[in-house]
Scaffold this motif. Structure first.
Motif: not given
Length: 153
Positions: A114-125, A141-146
């Motif tokens: 999930t962290l990888a998917l959120v990071f990838g989506t954030t980088a894409y955006l 969401l990324f900070i919360y999951l970490i």
């Protein structure tokens, strides 16, 4: 020596069986399962809902293509995909459903996926210049999951 040991030693010399007043309870380790954070529960329900939608969309398209008389094409959720795209939707939806259930069970691999998917989506955006509210939501969401990674085992 404590009082109970002294008495046990004294009674042992008389030939009677040794009596001990009390023993501490036997220690048995219990597995500690941390509580599920509310944000992770909400996220896993959202991912599961999206996954069910993807599987349903792919299956409805495939059924409309191959069994058209049973399932009308008006039930299709995505009208502009082909058979390969519908198959990919079913497979990705099933994979996301597995990730959602594993997030609910607090498995570490699901957190990292999930962290990888959120990071990838954030980088894409970020790299496409789509700095919007959605971008900020993904950063939070990324900070919360970490920050809740200690709740996973």
């Amino acid at each position: 020596m404590s009082g109970s040991n002294v008495r046990a030693h004294a009674t042992a010399s008389t030939g009677s069986p040794v009596q001990v007043d009390h023993l501490p309870p036997r220690w048995e380790p219990t597995p500690v399962r941390p509580r599920l954070p509310v944000g992770v529960a909400v996220l896993s329900v959202l991912i599961a809902g999206f996954a069910v939608l993807m599987v349903l969309a792919g299956l409805l398209f495939l059924l409309a293509q191959y069994v058209g008389e049973v399932v009308p094409s008006s039930l299709e959720i995505f009208q502009s995909i082909d058979v390969w795209g519908a198959g990919i939707l079913v497979v990705l939806g099933a994979a996301l459903l597995g990730v959602a259930t594993s997030l609910w069970r607090q498995e570490t691999w699901a957190l990292w996926v999930t962290l990888a998917l959120v990071f990838g989506t954030t980088a894409y955006l970020f790299f496409t210049g789509s700095i919007t509210i959605l971008f900020l939501i993904f950063i939070v969401l990324f900070i919360y999951l970490i920050s809740v990674r200690r709740y996973f085992y």
